[in-house]
Design a protein around this motif. Structure first.
Motif, mmCIF file in Angstrom:
data_model
loop_
_atom_site.group_PDB
_atom_site.id
_atom_site.type_symbol
_atom_site.label_atom_id
_atom_site.label_comp_id
_atom_site.label_asym_id
_atom_site.label_seq_id
_atom_site.Cartn_x
_atom_site.Cartn_y
_atom_site.Cartn_z
ATOM 1 N N GLY A 185 0.909 -1.231 0.106
ATOM 2 C CA GLY A 185 -0.529 -0.409 -0.380
ATOM 3 C C GLY A 185 0.725 1.173 -0.459
ATOM 4 N N HIS A 186 2.145 1.387 1.061
ATOM 5 C CA HIS A 186 2.910 2.119 0.690
ATOM 6 C C HIS A 186 3.643 2.661 -0.404
ATOM 7 C CE1 HIS A 186 5.543 5.390 2.989
ATOM 8 N NE2 HIS A 186 6.073 5.267 2.540
ATOM 9 N N LEU A 187 4.279 2.381 -0.970
ATOM 10 C CA LEU A 187 4.230 1.610 -2.183
ATOM 11 C C LEU A 187 3.669 2.286 -3.283
ATOM 12 C CD1 LEU A 187 7.510 -1.766 -2.405
ATOM 13 C CD2 LEU A 187 7.396 0.670 -1.906
ATOM 14 N N LEU A 188 2.366 2.454 -3.508
ATOM 15 C CA LEU A 188 1.654 1.933 -3.799
ATOM 16 C C LEU A 188 0.690 3.480 -3.796
ATOM 17 C CD1 LEU A 188 0.084 -0.847 -4.832
ATOM 18 C CD2 LEU A 188 1.144 0.219 -6.560
ATOM 19 N N ARG A 189 1.291 4.102 -3.494
ATOM 20 C CA ARG A 189 0.654 5.108 -2.969
ATOM 21 C C ARG A 189 0.844 6.476 -3.684
ATOM 22 N NH1 ARG A 189 -0.687 8.630 1.571
ATOM 23 N NH2 ARG A 189 0.573 10.351 1.628
ATOM 24 N N PRO A 190 1.899 6.477 -4.714
ATOM 25 C CA PRO A 190 1.797 7.680 -5.870
ATOM 26 C C PRO A 190 0.342 7.369 -6.541
ATOM 27 C CG PRO A 190 4.090 7.195 -5.387
ATOM 28 C CD PRO A 190 2.926 5.716 -4.487
ATOM 29 N N TRP A 191 0.020 6.178 -7.037
ATOM 30 C CA TRP A 191 -0.807 6.187 -8.064
ATOM 31 C C TRP A 191 -2.332 5.476 -7.280
ATOM 32 C CZ3 TRP A 191 3.677 3.364 -7.816
ATOM 33 C CH2 TRP A 191 4.746 3.704 -8.694
ATOM 34 N N VAL A 192 -2.539 5.346 -5.541
ATOM 35 C CA VAL A 192 -3.685 5.429 -4.673
ATOM 36 C C VAL A 192 -4.117 5.908 -3.499
ATOM 37 C CG1 VAL A 192 -3.618 2.596 -5.265
ATOM 38 C CG2 VAL A 192 -2.552 3.682 -3.547
ATOM 39 N N GLY A 193 -3.232 6.811 -3.844
ATOM 40 C CA GLY A 193 -3.223 8.066 -2.300
ATOM 41 C C GLY A 193 -4.435 8.718 -2.778
ATOM 42 N N GLY A 194 -4.837 9.538 -4.238
ATOM 43 C CA GLY A 194 -5.292 10.450 -4.587
ATOM 44 C C GLY A 194 -7.014 9.517 -4.515
ATOM 45 N N VAL A 195 -6.838 8.652 -4.840
ATOM 46 C CA VAL A 195 -8.158 7.875 -4.244
ATOM 47 C C VAL A 195 -8.819 8.041 -3.075
ATOM 48 C CG1 VAL A 195 -9.463 6.189 -5.208
ATOM 49 C CG2 VAL A 195 -7.938 6.305 -6.599
ATOM 50 N N ILE A 196 -7.856 7.754 -2.119
ATOM 51 C CA ILE A 196 -7.545 7.418 -0.970
ATOM 52 C C ILE A 196 -8.409 8.561 -0.550
ATOM 53 C CG2 ILE A 196 -6.448 7.296 1.270
ATOM 54 C CD1 ILE A 196 -5.278 4.610 0.656
ATOM 55 N N ALA A 197 -7.317 9.567 -0.728
ATOM 56 C CA ALA A 197 -8.020 11.205 0.182
ATOM 57 C C ALA A 197 -9.350 11.432 -0.566
ATOM 58 C CB ALA A 197 -7.214 12.337 -0.592
ATOM 59 N N ARG A 198 -9.443 11.098 -1.807
ATOM 60 C CA ARG A 198 -10.839 11.554 -2.301
ATOM 61 C C ARG A 198 -11.917 10.924 -1.716
ATOM 62 N NH1 ARG A 198 -7.641 11.926 -7.341
ATOM 63 N NH2 ARG A 198 -8.898 10.067 -7.950
ATOM 64 N N HIS A 199 -11.767 9.743 -1.443
ATOM 65 C CA HIS A 199 -12.630 8.827 -0.726
ATOM 66 C C HIS A 199 -12.800 8.729 0.579
ATOM 67 C CE1 HIS A 199 -13.212 8.356 -5.675
ATOM 68 N NE2 HIS A 199 -14.369 7.829 -5.203
ATOM 69 N N LYS A 200 -12.158 9.220 2.050
ATOM 70 C CA LYS A 200 -12.166 8.944 2.855
ATOM 71 C C LYS A 200 -13.730 8.685 3.579
ATOM 72 C CE LYS A 200 -8.841 12.697 3.912
ATOM 73 N NZ LYS A 200 -8.292 13.449 4.683
ATOM 74 N N GLY A 201 -14.565 8.561 3.641
ATOM 75 C CA GLY A 201 -16.201 8.172 3.756
ATOM 76 C C GLY A 201 -15.761 6.808 3.821
ATOM 77 N N LEU A 202 -15.962 6.537 2.321
ATOM 78 C CA LEU A 202 -15.622 5.051 1.926
ATOM 79 C C LEU A 202 -15.329 4.105 1.867
ATOM 80 C CD1 LEU A 202 -17.351 2.747 0.029
ATOM 81 C CD2 LEU A 202 -15.659 3.985 -1.892
ATOM 82 N N LEU A 203 -13.588 4.660 2.373
ATOM 83 C CA LEU A 203 -12.068 3.907 2.684
ATOM 84 C C LEU A 203 -12.394 3.537 4.297
ATOM 85 C CD1 LEU A 203 -9.750 5.163 0.643
ATOM 86 C CD2 LEU A 203 -10.786 3.177 0.423
ATOM 87 N N GLY A 204 -13.355 4.814 5.084
ATOM 88 C CA GLY A 204 -13.574 4.517 6.316
ATOM 89 C C GLY A 204 -14.309 3.868 7.062
ATOM 90 N N ILE A 205 -15.812 3.557 5.968
ATOM 91 C CA ILE A 205 -16.486 1.938 5.746
ATOM 92 C C ILE A 205 -16.015 0.963 6.163
ATOM 93 C CG2 ILE A 205 -18.838 1.279 4.592
ATOM 94 C CD1 ILE A 205 -19.835 3.650 4.211
ATOM 95 N N VAL A 206 -15.072 0.845 5.062
ATOM 96 C CA VAL A 206 -14.067 -0.526 4.722
ATOM 97 C C VAL A 206 -13.320 -0.413 5.997
ATOM 98 C CG1 VAL A 206 -12.358 -1.708 2.878
ATOM 99 C CG2 VAL A 206 -13.977 -0.188 2.169
ATOM 100 N N ASP A 207 -12.568 0.291 6.165
ATOM 101 C CA ASP A 207 -11.962 0.432 7.857
ATOM 102 C C ASP A 207 -12.412 -0.344 8.682
ATOM 103 O OD1 ASP A 207 -9.266 0.528 8.721
ATOM 104 O OD2 ASP A 207 -9.522 2.813 8.860
ATOM 105 N N ARG A 208 -13.599 0.757 9.334
ATOM 106 C CA ARG A 208 -14.108 0.251 10.068
ATOM 107 C C ARG A 208 -15.261 -1.226 10.352
ATOM 108 N NH1 ARG A 208 -16.172 5.401 13.844
ATOM 109 N NH2 ARG A 208 -14.129 5.760 13.735
ATOM 110 N N GLY A 209 -15.416 -1.957 9.071
ATOM 111 C CA GLY A 209 -16.143 -2.724 8.464
ATOM 112 C C GLY A 209 -15.520 -4.269 8.718
ATOM 113 N N SER A 210 -13.950 -4.188 8.292
ATOM 114 C CA SER A 210 -13.049 -5.033 8.226
ATOM 115 C C SER A 210 -12.770 -4.774 10.389
ATOM 116 C CB SER A 210 -11.644 -5.214 7.816
ATOM 117 O OG SER A 210 -11.527 -4.430 6.663
ATOM 118 N N ILE A 211 -13.019 -4.659 10.958
ATOM 119 C CA ILE A 211 -12.492 -4.814 12.220
ATOM 120 C C ILE A 211 -13.731 -4.986 12.735
ATOM 121 C CG2 ILE A 211 -12.661 -3.280 14.430
ATOM 122 C CD1 ILE A 211 -10.656 -0.858 12.836
ATOM 123 N N LEU A 212 -14.822 -4.507 12.908
ATOM 124 C CA LEU A 212 -16.571 -5.553 13.103
ATOM 125 C C LEU A 212 -16.176 -6.964 12.549
ATOM 126 C CD1 LEU A 212 -18.795 -2.399 12.294
ATOM 127 C CD2 LEU A 212 -17.809 -3.502 14.294
#
Length: 338
Positions: A185-212
Motif C-alpha cells: 500500500g505504501h509503495l502504491l501510494r503515488p497511484w492510489v493516494g489520490g483515490v484514498i484522499a477523495r474517498h475518505k468516507g467510503l474507505l472509513g466504512i471499509v476500515d471499520r467494517g473490516s474490524i467489525l
C-alpha cells in the motif's frame, strides 16, 4: 439519562458492542464459520493495505526529527506499557486467555486519529503528534508481533496455534497478512493516494467494517468454545478496573516524564496523549493473526474495554487543557490591553 450515558460512547464503540452481542447470540458455525473467517482474513489484508497507502513518506522522515519526544513516546508504548502488562497479567482471578489479552493490549502501538485529535483539542504540537503516532504504528507492524513472541511464549496462550513460542505459520501469516499489504500500500501510494484522499468516507466504512468482521468471527469462535461460561460479569468488572488502573498509571507517568525531560507544554501534551493510547484498529487484526480463533475473543476483551476508557478519560483531559489555554490567553490579552 440513557441518552447522556450513550453520549460517552462513540458510534463505532456501540457498533462493536452490537457485533459482540450478535456473535454471542448467532455465532458463525460450520461452513459459514469458514466463510466468515476467510472474509476476515481478506479484511485484515485490505485494512493494512489502506494503512500503508495512507501513511505519507514525509510522515516517516519527519518521525526522525524531534527525536527526544518520539523516543519518549516509543519507550512508553513499547517498554513501560509491556512491563506494566506483565505485572497486571499476574493479578489473581484473571482467566488464562484474558491475562494474555492484558499483556497483548500493552504491546500494541499507539492510535493515530484519536491521539492527533486530542492533541489538537488540548492545543498541543499537532505536527509532532502526527509524526509520533504514525511512527509508532509503523514500527508496531514489526515490533508488536516480536514482543508477543518474546513476552507471551510461556503464558500458554497458544500463539500461532502452538503451546509456546511463535510458529513458522504465524510468522508467515504476519508477513503475508500484515507486512506485505502495508508495504504494498505504501509503495502504491503515488497511484492510489489520490483515490484514498477523495474517498475518505467510503474507505472509513471499509476500515471499520473490516474490524467489525474480525471481531464477529473472533467472538463467534470464542462463544462456540464456551467463552461466556469461562468469563463472568465479575471477570468483566475486574478487567475494566485493571484497564482503568493501567491507563491512570501511564497518564501519570507521561505527565511526570514530560516535565522531567523539560519538554514544552505542547510537547508534553503529545507525550501524554500519544504515549497513553493503544490502537484498537491495529490490535483486532493482529490478534486474529497471532492467536488461535477460539482464543481471540477473550484476548480482545481488555483491548476493547481499554479503548473505550481511554477515549472517555482523554476527552475530559483534553478539554481541561483547552479550557486552561483559553484562560491563559484571556489573561494575556487583558494584560496587553492594560
Amino acid at each position: 439519562m440513557i441518552r447522556r450515558f450513550l453520549s460517552f460512547f462513540e458510534p463505532f464503540i456501540l457498533m462493536l458492542l452490537g457485533t459482540v452481542l450478535l456473535a454471542s447470540v448467532l455465532p458463525a458455525r460450520g461452513m459459514w464459520g469458514r466463510i466468515a473467517s476467510d472474509a476476515a482474513d481478506v479484511g485484515i489484508v485490505l485494512l493494512f493495505f489502506l494503512h500503508g497507502a495512507k501513511l505519507s513518506r514525509d510522515a516517516i522522515w519527519e518521525g526522525a526529527r524531534n527525536w527526544r519526544l518520539h523516543l519518549a513516546v516509543v519507550a512508553t508504548t513499547f517498554v513501560v506499557f509491556p512491563l506494566l502488562g506483565l505485572a497486571f497479567a499476574n493479578v489473581p482471578g484473571l482467566v488464562g486467555p484474558v491475562a494474555a489479552g492484558m499483556v497483548f493490549l500493552t504491546l500494541l502501538p499507539s492510535t493515530v486519529q484519536s491521539s492527533i485529535a486530542f492533541t489538537a483539542i488540548a492545543r498541543g504540537n499537532v505536527a509532532a503528534a502526527v509524526c509520533s503516532a504514525s511512527f509508532s504504528n509503523l514500527i508496531g507492524i514489526v515490533l508488536t508481533p516480536a514482543l508477543v513472541a518474546v513476552t507471551m511464549s510461556g503464558m500458554g496462550s497458544g500463539i500461532g496455534g502452538q503451546g509456546s513460542g511463535i510458529s513458522l505459520a504465524a510468522v508467515e501469516s504476519i508477513v503475508l497478512q500484515l507486512l506485505v499489504p502495508f508495504v504494498a500500500g505504501h509503495l502504491l501510494r503515488p497511484w492510489v493516494g489520490g483515490v484514498i484522499a477523495r474517498h475518505k468516507g467510503l474507505l472509513g466504512i471499509v476500515d471499520r467494517g473490516s474490524i467489525l468482521l474480525v471481531v464477529y468471527t473472533a467472538f463467534g469462535a470464542a462463544v462456540v468454545e464456551g467463552l461466556w461460561s469461562r468469563v463472568s460479569g465479575a471477570d468483566l468488572a475486574l478487567i475494566g478496573g485493571l484497564c482503568a488502573a493501567l491507563l491512570g498509571i501511564v497518564l501519570l507517568f507521561t505527565w511526570l516524564a514530560g516535565r522531567m525531560l523539560g519538554f514544552s507544554r505542547e510537547d508534553r501534551i503529545v507525550l501524554l496523549f500519544c504515549g497513553s493510547k493503544k490502537s484498537l484498529a491495529s490490535g483486532v487484526p493482529m490478534a486474529g493473526v497471532l492467536f488461535p480463533a477460539a482464543q481471540v475473543g477473550a484476548v480482545l476483551l481488555p483491548v476493547m474495554l481499554f479503548h473505550q476508557i481511554q477515549l472517555i478519560a482523554c476527552a475530559i483531559i483534553a478539554r481541561r487543557y483547552a479550557d486552561a489555554a483559553s484562560v491563559a490567553e484571556g489573561k494575556a490579552e487583558a494584560a496587553a490591553v492594560i
